[in-house]
Design an enzyme around this catalytic site. Structure first.
Site, PDB file in Angstrom:
ATOM      1  N   ASP A  12       0.844  -1.191   0.000  1.00  0.00           N
ATOM      2  CA  ASP A  12       0.000   0.000   0.000  1.00  0.00           C
ATOM      3  C   ASP A  12       0.885   1.248   0.000  1.00  0.00           C
ATOM      4  O   ASP A  12       2.066   1.191   0.354  1.00  0.00           O
ATOM      5  CB  ASP A  12      -0.889  -0.040   1.247  1.00  0.00           C
ATOM      6  CG  ASP A  12      -1.684   1.231   1.424  1.00  0.00           C
ATOM      7  OD1 ASP A  12      -2.451   1.579   0.506  1.00  0.00           O
ATOM      8  OD2 ASP A  12      -1.531   1.886   2.472  1.00  0.00           O
ATOM      9  N   ASP A  14      -0.546   5.145   0.731  1.00  0.00           N
ATOM     10  CA  ASP A  14      -0.961   6.126   1.738  1.00  0.00           C
ATOM     11  C   ASP A  14      -0.977   5.504   3.131  1.00  0.00           C
ATOM     12  O   ASP A  14      -1.726   4.563   3.392  1.00  0.00           O
ATOM     13  CB  ASP A  14      -2.359   6.671   1.416  1.00  0.00           C
ATOM     14  CG  ASP A  14      -2.371   7.559   0.190  1.00  0.00           C
ATOM     15  OD1 ASP A  14      -1.396   8.291   0.000  1.00  0.00           O
ATOM     16  OD2 ASP A  14      -3.359   7.516  -0.568  1.00  0.00           O
TER      17      ASP A  14
END
Length: 261
Positions: A12, A14
């Site tokens: 991922d 953010d």
């Protein structure tokens, strides 16, 4: 240090690799350790506002992390692939109305889908920083006329340097309320994006670990896809939140310095 041998990593962005414009040095170090050992990785983000090229540019310019365009996979790409698959691999003259930013619009345009505001075959809704009542109106009326309603991802919020701001799920929720229909979701935690990312990656779910900061998106995505997960407490989820979950991540760390590749 925790050491588990994986052939590849889905990571991922953010809250895991950066927080908005704020750098996370431990994430840069983690990526460089993967690169040094030539371990394949792919950034799997729910952010549809940027193209993969723009994601790579942002990583390089603002975070001194260097990767290639084919190392980014987004719900924009997965949505385009999903709609192509519905039509035997081509756009087949189908049209779409999009609430979203350039990254989403570009992916659908590149796949051959033309824009149609009145009677499109598909309405695709994602995060739009300039969303207006008029856009909601067009989407609602098109869905009421029978367009298939696609939501890029259900994230209600996303972390940036200012805190937790509204995400795509908040935009999609308004269209769901107006149409009294649920969207078909593509992005994390849905299985759809995970299967398409693995196909793009060229690895099996048994070979890969999903790395992320958000139990409800990143970790659930891994769980839904049947792959191992690595939760890092640098973003949204907290130990108190995760302790309440019946299904636990495969691995939990405070930050990426604790993970040995």
């Amino acid at each position: 240090m925790t050491n588990t041998d994986y052939a590849g990593y889905l990571i991922d962005l953010d809250g895991t690799v950066y927080r908005g414009r704020d750098r996370m040095p431990e994430a840069k170090d983690f990526i460089e350790r993967l690169q040094a050992k030539q371990i394949p990785f792919m950034f799997l983000t729910n952010n549809t506002t940027k193209s993969p090229a723009a994601v790579i540019q942002n990583l390089a310019d603002n975070h001194d992390i260097h990767a290639t365009v084919d190392q980014v996979y987004t719900p924009s790409l997965a949505t385009a692939r999903y709609l192509l698959n519905l039509n035997g691999g081509t756009a087949n003259g189908k049209t779409v109305y999009v609430i979203g930013e350039l990254g989403l619009k570009q992916a659908l345009s590149d796949a051959g889908f033309r824009t149609n505001e009145f009677d499109p075959d598909y309405v695709v809704v994602g995060l739009d920083y300039d969303v207006t009542y008029h856009k909601f109106e067009l989407a609602t009326l098109a869905i009421k006329r029978g367009a298939l309603f696609i939501g890029t991802n259900a994230d209600t919020n996303l972390p940036n340097e200012r805190g937790l701001v509204p995400g795509a799920g908040s935009v999609i929720a308004m269209v769901e309320r107006a149409t009294q229909q649920s969207a078909l979701y593509i992005g994390k935690p849905e299985k759809i994006i995970m299967e398409m990312a693995l196909e793009q990656f060229g690895l099996t779910k048994e070979q890969v670990v999903m790395v992320g900061d958000n139990y409800n998106t990143d970790i659930k995505a891994g769980l839904n896809a049947g792959m191992d997960t690595l939760l890092v407490y640098t973003g949204i989820s907290t130990p108190e939140d995760v302790a309440k979950e019946a299904l636990q991540p495969t691995h939990i760390i405070n930050d990426l310095t604790e993970w040995d590749v």
